[in-house]
Design a protein around this motif. Structure first.
Motif, PDB file in Angstrom:
ATOM      1  N   PRO A   1     -10.570   3.843  13.750  1.00  0.00           N
ATOM      2  CA  PRO A   1     -11.212   5.142  14.050  1.00  0.00           C
ATOM      3  C   PRO A   1     -10.842   6.241  13.068  1.00  0.00           C
ATOM      4  O   PRO A   1     -11.682   7.077  12.721  1.00  0.00           O
ATOM      5  CB  PRO A   1     -10.707   5.457  15.460  1.00  0.00           C
ATOM      6  N   LEU A   2      -9.588   6.283  12.604  1.00  0.00           N
ATOM      7  CA  LEU A   2      -9.171   7.358  11.696  1.00  0.00           C
ATOM      8  C   LEU A   2      -9.870   7.237  10.346  1.00  0.00           C
ATOM      9  O   LEU A   2     -10.354   8.233   9.791  1.00  0.00           O
ATOM     10  CB  LEU A   2      -7.651   7.316  11.505  1.00  0.00           C
ATOM     11  N   LEU A   3      -9.921   6.020   9.820  1.00  0.00           N
ATOM     12  CA  LEU A   3     -10.575   5.811   8.526  1.00  0.00           C
ATOM     13  C   LEU A   3     -12.066   6.098   8.627  1.00  0.00           C
ATOM     14  O   LEU A   3     -12.655   6.730   7.734  1.00  0.00           O
ATOM     15  CB  LEU A   3     -10.349   4.371   8.061  1.00  0.00           C
ATOM     16  N   GLU A   4     -12.674   5.681   9.707  1.00  0.00           N
ATOM     17  CA  GLU A   4     -14.107   5.893   9.873  1.00  0.00           C
ATOM     18  C   GLU A   4     -14.437   7.375  10.047  1.00  0.00           C
ATOM     19  O   GLU A   4     -15.426   7.876   9.485  1.00  0.00           O
ATOM     20  CB  GLU A   4     -14.615   5.097  11.070  1.00  0.00           C
ATOM     21  N   SER A   5     -13.613   8.091  10.794  1.00  0.00           N
ATOM     22  CA  SER A   5     -13.886   9.509  11.027  1.00  0.00           C
ATOM     23  C   SER A   5     -13.685  10.349   9.776  1.00  0.00           C
ATOM     24  O   SER A   5     -14.311  11.397   9.625  1.00  0.00           O
ATOM     25  CB  SER A   5     -12.994  10.034  12.154  1.00  0.00           C
ATOM     26  N   ARG A   6     -12.810   9.909   8.882  1.00  0.00           N
ATOM     27  CA  ARG A   6     -12.608  10.663   7.639  1.00  0.00           C
ATOM     28  C   ARG A   6     -13.857  10.655   6.785  1.00  0.00           C
ATOM     29  O   ARG A   6     -14.170  11.619   6.067  1.00  0.00           O
ATOM     30  CB  ARG A   6     -11.427  10.076   6.856  1.00  0.00           C
TER      31      ARG A   6
ATOM     32  N   ALA B   1      -8.054   8.749  -0.343  1.00  0.00           N
ATOM     33  CA  ALA B   1      -9.337   9.454  -0.203  1.00  0.00           C
ATOM     34  C   ALA B   1     -10.385   8.895  -1.154  1.00  0.00           C
ATOM     35  O   ALA B   1     -11.589   9.039  -0.912  1.00  0.00           O
ATOM     36  CB  ALA B   1      -9.138  10.950  -0.452  1.00  0.00           C
ATOM     37  N   GLY B   2      -9.952   8.259  -2.223  1.00  0.00           N
ATOM     38  CA  GLY B   2     -10.895   7.688  -3.191  1.00  0.00           C
ATOM     39  C   GLY B   2     -11.327   6.274  -2.854  1.00  0.00           C
ATOM     40  O   GLY B   2     -12.064   5.650  -3.632  1.00  0.00           O
TER      41      GLY B   2
ATOM     42  N   LEU C   1       0.821  -1.209   0.000  1.00  0.00           N
ATOM     43  CA  LEU C   1       0.000   0.000   0.000  1.00  0.00           C
ATOM     44  C   LEU C   1       0.854   1.258   0.000  1.00  0.00           C
ATOM     45  O   LEU C   1       0.504   2.273  -0.623  1.00  0.00           O
ATOM     46  CB  LEU C   1      -0.925   0.001   1.216  1.00  0.00           C
ATOM     47  N   ASP C   2       1.990   1.196   0.678  1.00  0.00           N
ATOM     48  CA  ASP C   2       2.851   2.374   0.771  1.00  0.00           C
ATOM     49  C   ASP C   2       3.366   2.787  -0.602  1.00  0.00           C
ATOM     50  O   ASP C   2       3.526   3.985  -0.877  1.00  0.00           O
ATOM     51  CB  ASP C   2       4.022   2.082   1.713  1.00  0.00           C
ATOM     52  N   ALA C   3       3.621   1.800  -1.458  1.00  0.00           N
ATOM     53  CA  ALA C   3       4.100   2.121  -2.809  1.00  0.00           C
ATOM     54  C   ALA C   3       3.059   2.921  -3.580  1.00  0.00           C
ATOM     55  O   ALA C   3       3.403   3.782  -4.394  1.00  0.00           O
ATOM     56  CB  ALA C   3       4.435   0.836  -3.560  1.00  0.00           C
ATOM     57  N   LEU C   4       1.788   2.660  -3.324  1.00  0.00           N
ATOM     58  CA  LEU C   4       0.733   3.380  -4.029  1.00  0.00           C
ATOM     59  C   LEU C   4       0.641   4.837  -3.589  1.00  0.00           C
ATOM     60  O   LEU C   4       0.305   5.708  -4.376  1.00  0.00           O
ATOM     61  CB  LEU C   4      -0.616   2.691  -3.781  1.00  0.00           C
ATOM     62  N   THR C   5       0.952   5.115  -2.353  1.00  0.00           N
ATOM     63  CA  THR C   5       0.831   6.486  -1.860  1.00  0.00           C
ATOM     64  C   THR C   5       1.902   7.399  -2.424  1.00  0.00           C
ATOM     65  O   THR C   5       1.707   8.618  -2.501  1.00  0.00           O
ATOM     66  CB  THR C   5       0.929   6.514  -0.323  1.00  0.00           C
TER      67      THR C   5
ATOM     68  N   LEU D   1      -2.517  -0.100   9.881  1.00  0.00           N
ATOM     69  CA  LEU D   1      -3.401  -0.166   8.714  1.00  0.00           C
ATOM     70  C   LEU D   1      -4.363   1.013   8.714  1.00  0.00           C
ATOM     71  O   LEU D   1      -4.615   1.629   7.663  1.00  0.00           O
ATOM     72  CB  LEU D   1      -4.179  -1.484   8.720  1.00  0.00           C
ATOM     73  N   ASP D   2      -4.883   1.359   9.873  1.00  0.00           N
ATOM     74  CA  ASP D   2      -5.803   2.495   9.983  1.00  0.00           C
ATOM     75  C   ASP D   2      -5.112   3.784   9.553  1.00  0.00           C
ATOM     76  O   ASP D   2      -5.665   4.592   8.790  1.00  0.00           O
ATOM     77  CB  ASP D   2      -6.300   2.595  11.425  1.00  0.00           C
ATOM     78  N   GLU D   3      -3.884   3.986  10.006  1.00  0.00           N
ATOM     79  CA  GLU D   3      -3.136   5.189   9.644  1.00  0.00           C
ATOM     80  C   GLU D   3      -2.817   5.227   8.156  1.00  0.00           C
ATOM     81  O   GLU D   3      -2.847   6.297   7.528  1.00  0.00           O
ATOM     82  CB  GLU D   3      -1.852   5.259  10.471  1.00  0.00           C
ATOM     83  N   MET D   4      -2.503   4.075   7.592  1.00  0.00           N
ATOM     84  CA  MET D   4      -2.197   4.017   6.159  1.00  0.00           C
ATOM     85  C   MET D   4      -3.413   4.393   5.333  1.00  0.00           C
ATOM     86  O   MET D   4      -3.342   5.249   4.431  1.00  0.00           O
ATOM     87  CB  MET D   4      -1.728   2.607   5.787  1.00  0.00           C
ATOM     88  N   LEU D   5      -4.555   3.782   5.602  1.00  0.00           N
ATOM     89  CA  LEU D   5      -5.748   4.015   4.794  1.00  0.00           C
ATOM     90  C   LEU D   5      -6.357   5.393   5.048  1.00  0.00           C
ATOM     91  O   LEU D   5      -7.160   5.873   4.233  1.00  0.00           O
ATOM     92  CB  LEU D   5      -6.785   2.923   5.066  1.00  0.00           C
ATOM     93  N   ALA D   6      -5.984   6.010   6.156  1.00  0.00           N
ATOM     94  CA  ALA D   6      -6.492   7.366   6.438  1.00  0.00           C
ATOM     95  C   ALA D   6      -5.699   8.440   5.703  1.00  0.00           C
ATOM     96  O   ALA D   6      -6.080   9.624   5.748  1.00  0.00           O
ATOM     97  CB  ALA D   6      -6.458   7.618   7.943  1.00  0.00           C
TER      98      ALA D   6
END
Length: 436
Positions: free
Chosen positions: A411-416, A380-381, A335-339, A370-375
């Protein structure tokens, strides 16, 4: 369904009555049959319910029903699951020899050995069935084919010459759409490249002939027109992967849309997989990284930065204690490579299959990376994150505890907002959904 069975029994009863006793009886026997479109619709409806008993009754009603019923009855011939396999094959071959027209109806053919009846023997019924080449020739319209040597790895060179020839001819048929091969060594690389013309190819523990692979040059690769859209590789050798990558490199227009990888521990696997991903072009839409649940595996040099059409990622993770670095290191690496590839990742759906789930103190720390990565803004898409618990590797008690704990793990992904979070079992029954 009961009404249909009653109709069939009534027609069979009428057909078995003594003819000529009354004029009225003759009128009944000579009434017009049902329209062929209606008969076909009835048979297809019964076939969709997989009601073999009723299909067989349909075949006995009248000559108008028999051919439509046979088309459904013989659409799929699975000689891998029914035991003893050799006995069922011999029965099918005798039927096919007596009624060759049945071969026109077969669309799926699955051959496998190594079942319970083969334990303790050194011979495979597939390699010893002298009539098998003739059987394959009587099945000209096969679209879906699988060959599995379940007991142990079997060398392609050990198969009888006439069987190899028949299989090679089958693999080159234009009608063939899907092929699955399992536990085969010394497979001809030229034949593997020819399989690039099918739509879906699945290889499990398949190794090419190393000496032959070296001899495949660019000119030979250019002869094949690639149609391959779905590729599933499980425990496949690096040499095999490189042959496929070479075929993709020679293709004028890459067609691969979905790639699933179960890595091995062989040296060079990650490099070969990386080459395959690069050669697949920019049109790859779905990538699945599905390592063994028993041992962790490194994604190594695999980089997803070039896959600008990538929409779906699927991962398999294990919470076993043997995974000392936790379940997510390779997921995070990919996932990090995609960012870093673009301001915004093209991925819209991520699926995570969770095995051996354990709820323990500190579970939040396990999921936090994982939560921090996806947040991150790059994701965002992301429209949906789907987490599945495998019911065969996780107890009912652990699943129940995890359902309760999961609501606080991202929590981070959900709050976004903007991302639908779904937790489900492998039976695809959602048991919790987060906010969108």
């Amino acid at each position: 369904m009961k009404t249909l069975k009653a109709l069939l029994l009534k027609r069979r009863s009428s057909a078995s009555s003594t003819p000529g006793t009354t004029a009225r009886m003759v009128v009944v026997m000579t009434q017009p049959t049902l329209p062929s479109e209606l008969i076909e619709a009835i048979i297809e409806e019964v076939g969709a319910k997989d009601d073999i008993t009723t299909l067989k009754q349909c075949a006995l009603v009248s000559k108008d029903f028999v051919y439509e019923a046979q088309k459904v009855l013989f659409r799929k011939i699975d000689l891998d699951r029914r035991l003893p396999r050799k006995k069922y094959y011999q029965r099918f071959h005798r039927l096919l020899s007596a009624s060759p027209h049945i071969g026109e109806y077969v669309r799926e053919l699955h051959l496998g050995d190594g079942g319970e009846e083969d334990f303790g023997t050194d011979e495979s019924w597939i390699t010893t069935a002298k009539s098998l080449p003739a059987t394959l020739q009587l099945l000209p319209r096969v679209e879906d084919f699988s060959l599995s040597f379940n007991a142990e790895l079997t060398s392609w060179k050990s198969l009888p010459a006439d069987l190899r020839s028949s299989l090679s001819a089958l693999f080159r048929r234009p009608a063939l759409q899907r092929v699955a091969l399992e536990f085969i060594t010394r497979f001809p690389p030229q034949l593997l490249m020819a399989l690039g013309q099918v739509r879906t190819l699945s290889l499990s523990c398949v190794e090419v002939d190393a000496l032959g692979a070296v001899a495949v040059d660019a000119e030979y690769r250019a002869r094949w027109t690639m149609r391959l859209e779905n590729l599933f590789l499980r425990g496949t050798s690096p040499a095999t992967i490189r042959v496929i990558a070479g075929a993709l490199a020679g293709a004028r227009t890459p067609t691969l849309r979905r790639l699933a990888l179960t890595p091995t521990f062989e040296e060079g696997f990650a490099d070969a997989a990386s080459e395959l991903i690069t050669r697949s072009g920019e049109d790859l839409e779905t990538l699945e990284w599905l390592p063994s649940i028993h041992f962790s595996a490194s994604s190594g040099t695999i980089n997803l930065a070039l896959l600008q059409q990538l929409r779906t990622l699927r991962f398999s993770v294990s919470f076993r204690k043997s995974h000392v670095h936790g379940p997510f290191p390779e997921v995070l690496r990919l996932l990090d490579a995609l960012t870093g590839a673009a301001p915004r990742s093209p991925v819209t759906h991520i699926e995570i299959d969770c095995h051996c789930v354990r709820v323990q103190s500190g579970i939040g720390a396990v999921w936090r990376p994982l939560d921090e990565m996806l947040a991150r803004a790059a994701f965002a898409g992301l429209a949906e994150l789907r987490v599945r618990m495998c019911t065969t590797t996780t107890s009912a008690g652990e699943r129940a505890c995890f359902v309760e704990a999961f609501q606080d793990l991202l929590p981070l992904l959900e709050s976004r907002g903007g991302t639908r979070i779904v937790l489900e079992t492998r039976t695809d029954l959602p048991v919790w959904c987060g906010k969108e």
